[in-house]
Design a protein around this motif. Structure first.
Motif, short mmCIF file in Angstrom:
data_model
loop_
_atom_site.label_atom_id
_atom_site.label_comp_id
_atom_site.label_asym_id
_atom_site.label_seq_id
_atom_site.Cartn_x
_atom_site.Cartn_y
_atom_site.Cartn_z
N LYS A 52 -14.08 -51.04 36.62
CA LYS A 52 -14.18 -51.33 35.20
C LYS A 52 -13.22 -50.47 34.37
O LYS A 52 -12.99 -50.76 33.19
CB LYS A 52 -15.62 -51.11 34.72
N LEU A 53 -12.66 -49.42 34.98
CA LEU A 53 -11.67 -48.59 34.31
C LEU A 53 -10.32 -48.83 35.00
O LEU A 53 -10.08 -48.30 36.09
CB LEU A 53 -12.06 -47.11 34.39
N PRO A 54 -9.45 -49.64 34.41
CA PRO A 54 -8.21 -50.02 35.10
C PRO A 54 -7.19 -48.90 35.22
O PRO A 54 -6.37 -48.89 36.13
CB PRO A 54 -7.67 -51.17 34.25
N SER A 55 -7.19 -47.95 34.29
CA SER A 55 -6.29 -46.80 34.37
C SER A 55 -6.93 -45.63 33.62
O SER A 55 -7.94 -45.80 32.94
CB SER A 55 -4.91 -47.13 33.79
N CYS A 56 -6.33 -44.46 33.76
CA CYS A 56 -6.96 -43.22 33.29
C CYS A 56 -6.36 -42.74 31.98
O CYS A 56 -5.17 -42.40 31.93
CB CYS A 56 -6.78 -42.12 34.34
N VAL A 74 -10.23 -36.68 38.29
CA VAL A 74 -11.47 -37.25 38.82
C VAL A 74 -11.15 -38.38 39.78
O VAL A 74 -11.74 -38.49 40.87
CB VAL A 74 -12.37 -37.75 37.67
N ALA A 75 -10.19 -39.22 39.40
CA ALA A 75 -9.79 -40.32 40.26
C ALA A 75 -9.26 -39.81 41.60
O ALA A 75 -9.62 -40.35 42.67
CB ALA A 75 -8.73 -41.17 39.56
N ARG A 76 -8.43 -38.80 41.58
CA ARG A 76 -7.89 -38.23 42.83
C ARG A 76 -9.02 -37.67 43.70
O ARG A 76 -9.02 -37.85 44.93
CB ARG A 76 -6.88 -37.14 42.51
N THR A 77 -9.97 -37.00 43.07
CA THR A 77 -11.10 -36.44 43.82
C THR A 77 -11.89 -37.53 44.52
O THR A 77 -12.27 -37.41 45.70
CB THR A 77 -12.02 -35.64 42.87
N SER A 129 -3.27 -44.93 38.24
CA SER A 129 -2.32 -44.65 37.17
C SER A 129 -2.99 -44.01 35.97
O SER A 129 -4.21 -44.10 35.78
CB SER A 129 -1.64 -45.95 36.72
N GLU A 130 -2.17 -43.35 35.14
CA GLU A 130 -2.63 -42.77 33.89
C GLU A 130 -2.11 -43.62 32.73
O GLU A 130 -0.92 -43.95 32.68
CB GLU A 130 -2.13 -41.33 33.75
N SER A 131 -2.99 -43.96 31.80
CA SER A 131 -2.61 -44.81 30.67
C SER A 131 -1.72 -44.04 29.70
O SER A 131 -2.05 -42.90 29.34
CB SER A 131 -3.85 -45.28 29.91
#
Length: 346
Positions: A211-215, A259-262, A277-279
């Protein structure tokens, strides 16, 4: 063993506190706004491995009403005031959050004072410390207060700041022999016990379900709920905690991409939907034009910040597990309870 009241027993932090206190053999009370919520609280305690029918007593009390608080605190040695409104969406008017938070805190403190309670531990938030300030590279500590004059401070941050300041003012002028300690947690992660978990863990849910496409580039602290519980218990009885506030944070602040990497490193294929990816900030600002939830994060977008828990570690001997451990524990419990297959409740 002590008699201890924990307000708002259906909340994520409060439920973990109940489990810990019951495991230690205390006589534990908790408040719910509706007695029908007692079954949900018992179910979460059972999920935590504790018999919810031994030593736990329920009282009906609402932060916005006087009824029930005197009965709930009568005969208690300590009160852990954890309950506070935290809506998923921004309120229509900031007073919808501020007034219940402030007046509810004062109701609990008055009742505790009148009942001869020794100490109240108030669950405040880093939201009462680190917002409305220019970007700074020195870590925030307990000497700082959120700047309520800043137009960028959210209603939630205002509610936590105003409620905590009201608590300290009450102790100074009306508290009598009542003692106060305050815990200021950052984003709280850790094992969930049901679908009724903290808003911080909604981030993990949204990542794992795609639900979260990018960070977005946001900086925030993380801490495990089990360590937040331990800090509350230290603050409840430790002589060095009287009249003090303590930030609950594990290590340095993270970004959403951290958080995504973890999650990807710790979960393997279970994290396949977690974004890589980061937004860019401009895209987040564009999205905010149509999404009021995203609009709330704009003042902190790209703004570096950090905080330290050195005070809690040195004075109370608190040693938190890493935020990475807390994040993985959140994800694993969501998976084990089958909650990723269900829509997140409002």
């Amino acid at each position: 063993m002590s008699t201890i009241l924990v307000t708002g027993g259906s909340g994520f932090i409060a439920n973990h506190i109940l489990i810990r206190l019951l495991s230690q053999g205390h006589q534990v009370r908790t408040t719910v706004r509706n007695i029908n919520r007692a079954a949900d609280v018992r179910a979460m305690i059972h999920e935590g491995g504790i018999d919810p029918n031994e030593g736990l007593f329920f009282f009906v009390a609402d932060l916005e009403q006087d009824q029930g608080w005197a009965e709930a605190v009568a005969g208690c040695d300590y009160v852990l005031h954890v309950a506070s409104p935290f809506p998923a969406q921004a309120p229509q008017h900031e007073d919808d959050l501020i007034i219940p938070a402030r007046e509810g805190t004062l109701r609990v403190l008055r009742a505790a004072r009148d009942a001869g309670v020794k100490r109240v531990v108030l669950t405040s938030s880093f939201a009462a410390i680190g917002y409305g300030h220019p970007e700074q590279h020195l870590p925030f500590d307990e000497t700082t207060w959120t700047n309520l004059d800043s137009p960028d401070v959210t209603a939630y941050a205002k509610s936590k700041t105003i409620a905590e300041r009201a608590a300290w003012d009450f102790i100074a002028h009306e508290g009598g022999s009542l003692e106060l300690s305050v815990i200021n947690p950052v984003a709280v992660f850790g094992p969930v016990l049901s679908a009724d978990y903290s808003s911080s863990i909604t981030l993990i849910y949204n990542m794992l379900t795609g639900k979260l496409p990018s960070c977005p580039k946001l900086y925030f602290g993380g801490v495990d709920v089990r360590d937040v519980v331990e800090l509350h218990l230290h603050a409840m009885t430790h002589s060095a905690a009287k009249g003090e506030r303590f930030i609950a944070v594990a290590g340095n602040f993270l970004t959403v991409r951290d958080v995504a990497r973890t999650l990807k490193m710790g979960l393997g294929h279970a994290a396949d939907k977690v974004p890589n990816s980061e937004s860019p900030n401009w895209l987040v600002r564009l999205t905010a034009l149509f999404n009021p939830t995203v609009k709330q994060i704009l003042p902190e977008l790209g703004k570096f910040k950090n905080a330290t828990s050195l005070k809690a570690q040195e004075r109370l001997g608190w040693q938190p597990r890493s935020s990475e451990v807390a994040i993985i524990a959140s994800a694993q419990s969501l998976i084990q309870l089958g909650l990723l297959k269900k829509a997140k409740p409002d």
